[in-house]
Design an enzyme around this catalytic site. Structure first.
Site, mmCIF file in Angstrom:
data_model
loop_
_atom_site.group_PDB
_atom_site.id
_atom_site.type_symbol
_atom_site.label_atom_id
_atom_site.label_comp_id
_atom_site.label_asym_id
_atom_site.label_seq_id
_atom_site.Cartn_x
_atom_site.Cartn_y
_atom_site.Cartn_z
ATOM 1 N N HIS A 1 56.612 38.825 79.833
ATOM 2 C CA HIS A 1 55.365 38.093 80.119
ATOM 3 C C HIS A 1 55.564 37.141 81.302
ATOM 4 C CE1 HIS A 1 51.674 35.788 78.799
ATOM 5 N NE2 HIS A 1 52.325 34.832 79.452
ATOM 6 N N GLU A 2 56.626 36.350 81.252
ATOM 7 C CA GLU A 2 56.893 35.395 82.324
ATOM 8 C C GLU A 2 57.284 36.103 83.616
ATOM 9 O OE1 GLU A 2 56.100 32.381 82.079
ATOM 10 O OE2 GLU A 2 55.784 32.319 79.913
ATOM 11 N N HIS B 1 54.223 36.713 85.598
ATOM 12 C CA HIS B 1 53.851 35.543 86.397
ATOM 13 C C HIS B 1 54.700 35.448 87.656
ATOM 14 C CE1 HIS B 1 51.185 33.895 83.407
ATOM 15 N NE2 HIS B 1 52.133 33.700 82.514
#
Length: 254
Positions: free
Chosen positions: A51-52, A55
């Site tokens: 998920h990160e 980003h």
């Protein structure tokens, strides 16, 4: 600040594990299901890393430097060293993590339907929950940053932050009520969310006062900029987005 250790690199981004993450693993091992619970937590945090990473990769594409990814007791964080240049950039970066989690969730459930393996179903559900939770419109969570980016298209950065923090505080009150009804872990998250929202308001004003980076609409033009006619700043200031209590906050480092 608790110590972190670098455990590897993904796509050029250092991945660090905070000592508080080890506390979480120990807690789960002793109190919440032994090795099975520990495996679930490790799978969850693997999903958080991906998920990160979403980003971080989008931030890199938009020329926003990310110093690394850190795991802690409260979750993960892609540590951005500077603010995005526009609200469109902030929107893209904030939305990237939930988008990755949604894709992983869909892929996991799809593979589970084809193979009937519980592991894929678990991966799917973990990532769908991760995406849904992060899309709650509360700063400094991803949903709150998406909300602020959308608001910054029509108003200045400080005002957009204030409105987003107000929404965050409504969410914090909701978490507290749910916590009193039995979801006790939310009783810990509620005050942290309130506190982090207050920090976001303060830091937004600090950046605006220093003519650093903030949003200012010109008609329908979306920009993050400095005043062209502002006097030269007393000294160039830098900001880093770091994890505090589970999500990202902006801190001055100069």
């Amino acid at each position: 600040m608790l110590k972190s250790w670098r455990v590897g690199t993904l796509f050029g981004f250092p991945v660090e594990v905070n000592i508080s993450f080890l506390f979480l693993l120990g807690l789960v091992l002793l109190a919440f299901g032994g090795l099975i619970g520990l495996a679930v937590v490790l799978l969850t945090f693997a999903s958080v890393v991906v998920h990160e990473l979403g980003h971080a990769l989008v931030a890199r594409k938009l020329n926003v430097h990310v110093s690394g990814i850190e795991l802690s007791f409260f979750g993960g964080a892609a540590k951005m060293v500077q603010m995005p240049r526009s609200s469109n950039d902030e929107l893209a970066i904030a939305a990237a993590g939930p988008a990755v989690s949604l894709m992983l969730g869909g892929a996991g459930l799809g593979l589970a339907a084809l193979t009937h393996l519980p592991l894929f179903a678990l991966i799917g559900y973990i990532n769908l929950v991760l995406a849904g939770f992060n899309l709650i419109p509360a700063l400094p969570m991803d949903g709150g940053r998406i909300l602020r980016a959308l608001l910054a298209r029509r108003m200045d950065f400080v005002r957009a932050t204030d409105i987003s923090v107000t929404v965050s505080r409504v969410a914090a009150i909701g978490f507290a009520i749910l916590g009193l009804m039995g979801a006790y872990q939310l009783l810990v998250l509620a005050p942290l969310l309130w506190f982090m929202g207050t920090r976001e308001k303060m830091l937004a004003r600090m950046m605006a006062a220093d003519n650093h980076v903030y949003a200012s609409p010109v008609g329908n033009v979306d920009r993050f900029h400095r005043h062209d006619d502002a006097p030269p700043p007393r000294g160039e200031r830098r900001f880093v987005v770091v994890q505090r209590g589970g999500r990202l906050v902006i801190e001055a480092i100069d």
